[in-house]
Design an enzyme around this catalytic site. Structure first.
Site: not given
Ligand SMILES: NC(=O)c1ccc[n+]([C@@H]2O[C@H](COP(=O)([O-])OP(=O)(O)OC[C@H]3O[C@@H](n4cnc5c(N)ncnc54)[C@H](OP(=O)(O)O)[C@@H]3O)[C@@H](O)[C@H]2O)c1
Length: 320
Positions: A56, A119, A200
Site C-alpha cells: 500500500y 500477502h 464489498g
C-alpha cells in the site's frame, strides 16, 4: 467494543478492526492529515486492530499508520504484509522477507510487528521456508504472530506445521462467500479469520457510484461487479439489504459487518474508510445483533453473493 481472539495463541483485538489501504491504493486520492483524525477516531471508538501492507504505497501507508498510532501504539495490534515486488510479482524468498520486515519496522516506527502476513502465496518458494523465516523473526522478537492471506488449505497446513498461523486474511462479505470452504480447516487448526473488503469495496454501503463516476485511479472502474449488467443487479440487491437494515434501525454497512460477525467468534472484519464518521458507523455494527431470520433473509436476497467476479482477471488470486 467487544473483543475477539484470533487464533489459539493469537492476539485479542476489537471485534471490528480497521484497514488502511484506501489511503494509498485502490480507491482514488486521499487526505492524509484528515486521515490521522480518522484513525484517532477509530481508536477512541475502541478499535485496536490496524491493517496495512508494504504494497500500500511501498512504505507510505506504513509510515502513515506509524504516525497515526504513535500516541497509543502499545494499546493496539499492528498488522502488515510482505510478499510482492514493485511489479506485483510474488517474492517471498527469505532474504526478501527479512528486508521487507526491516523496512516495515522502520516505516511503522516500532520495535516489533504484531502480525506479519504473507500477502500472497509465492509458488516459487516452499511455504516451509517462508514459515521458517517468520519463525526466526518471532524468535528474534521482531514479530509476534504469523498470518497468511489468500492461501489454500494445503499451504495453511504446511505453514502451520512449521510456525503456528494465528490468522488467515482473505476476501469475505455478503458479496463474496467462497472462502467459507476453508473454515473447517481453520477451526480444526485453531486459526482465526480476518475478512478483507468486508463491505464489498464500498458496494455494501449504499454509497456506491457507477464506474464512470469514479476517479481515474480508482481500481473499481475495472472490477466485474461495477460493469454494466452486474452493477444494476448488485445495486438492486443492496437496496433490498438496506430495507432489511432499516427495519433493524441500522445502515446497510452495519448489516454487512454484523453478518460477518455472526459467522463465528473467530472472525474479525477490517473495513476501510478514509472518513471518521463512516468509521463510527462501521464500528456501530459490533452492537447489531442479527436474528436467525435476519441471516436467512440476507441469504435469500443474495444466495450466492454478488453478481460478477470479485477481481478483474489480472488481479484474481489463486489459492495454492
Ligand atoms: N490481504 C489482501 O490481499 C487485501 C486486499 C484488499 C484489502 N485488504 C485490507 O482490507 C481492508 C478493507 O478492504 P477494502 O478497503 O478493500 O474494502 P471495504 O472495507 O469493503 O470497503 C472500503 C470502501 O468502502 C467505503 N466505505 C467504508 N465504510 C463506508 C460507509 N460506512 N459508508 C460508505 N462508504 C464506506 C470506503 O470509502 P471511503 O474511504 O471514501 O469512506 C472505501 O471505498 C483494506 O483497507 C486492507 O487493509 C487486504
Amino acid at each position: 467494543m467487544q473483543k475477539r481472539k484470533l487464533g489459539t495463541n493469537g492476539p485479542e483485538v476489537s471485534a471490528i478492526g480497521y484497514g488502511a489501504m484506501g489511503f494509498h491504493l485502490a480507491y482514488g486520492s486521499a487526505d492524509e492529515e484528515a486521515g490521522l483524525a480518522t484513525i484517532r477516531r477509530a481508536y477512541d471508538l475502541g478499535v485496536t486492530f490496524f491493517d496495512t501492507a508494504e504494497l500500500y504505497g511501498w512504505g507510505e501507508n506504513e509510515k502513515f499508520i506509524g504516525r497515526a498510532v504513535k500516541g497509543f501504539r502499545d494499546d493496539v495490534v499492528l498488522a502488515t504484509k510482505f510478499g510482492f515486488t514493485p511489479s506485483w510479482e510474488a517474492d517471498s524468498r527469505p532474504a526478501h522477507i527479512r528486508e521487507v520486515t526491516e523496512n516495515s519496522l522502520r516505516y511503522l516506527g516500532v520495535d516489533h510487528i504484531d502480525v506479519l502476513y504473507q500477502h500472497r502465496v509465492d509458488p516459487n518458494v516452499p511455504i516451509e521456508d517462508v514459515a521458517g523465516t517468520v519463525k526466526d523473526l518471532i524468535a528474534e522478537g521482531k514479530v509476534k504472530h504469523f498470518g497468511l492471506s489468500e492461501a489454500g488449505p494445503l499451504t495453511i497446513r504446511k505453514a502451520h506445521a512449521i510456525q503456528e498461523v494465528a490468522m488467515l486474511q482473505t476476501e469475505y462479505s455478503v458479496f463474496e462467500r467462497d472462502v467459507e470452504v476453508l473454515f473447517p480447516v481453520l477451526r480444526e487448526l485453531g486459526i482465526g479469520f480476518v475478512p478483507y473488503s468486508p463491505l464489498g469495496r464500498g458496494f455494501l454501503t449504499g454509497a456506491v457510484k457507477p464506474a464512470a463516476e469514479l476517479e481515474e485511479s480508482d481500481m473499481r472502474r475495472g472490477d466485474p461487479r461495477w460493469q454494466p449488467g452486474n452493477f444494476e443487479r448488485n445495486v438492486e440487491a443492496v437496496r433490498q439489504l438496506k430495507e432489511l437494515a432499516t427495519l433493524k434501525g441500522a445502515t446497510v454497512s452495519q448489516l454487512a459487518l454484523a453478518w460477518l460477525l455472526a459467522q463465528g467468534n473467530d472472525i474479525v472484519p477490517i473495513p476501510g474508510s478514509r472518513k471518521a464518521e463512516r468509521v463510527a458507523e462501521n464500528v456501530g455494527a459490533a452492537d447489531l445483533v442479527l436474528t436467525v431470520e435476519d441471516l436467512a433473509k440476507t441469504k435469500e436476497i443474495l444466495p450466492e453473493g454478488g453478481f460478477g467476479e470479485r477481481y478483474a482477471k489480472e488481479f484474481a488470486p489463486t489459492w495454492i
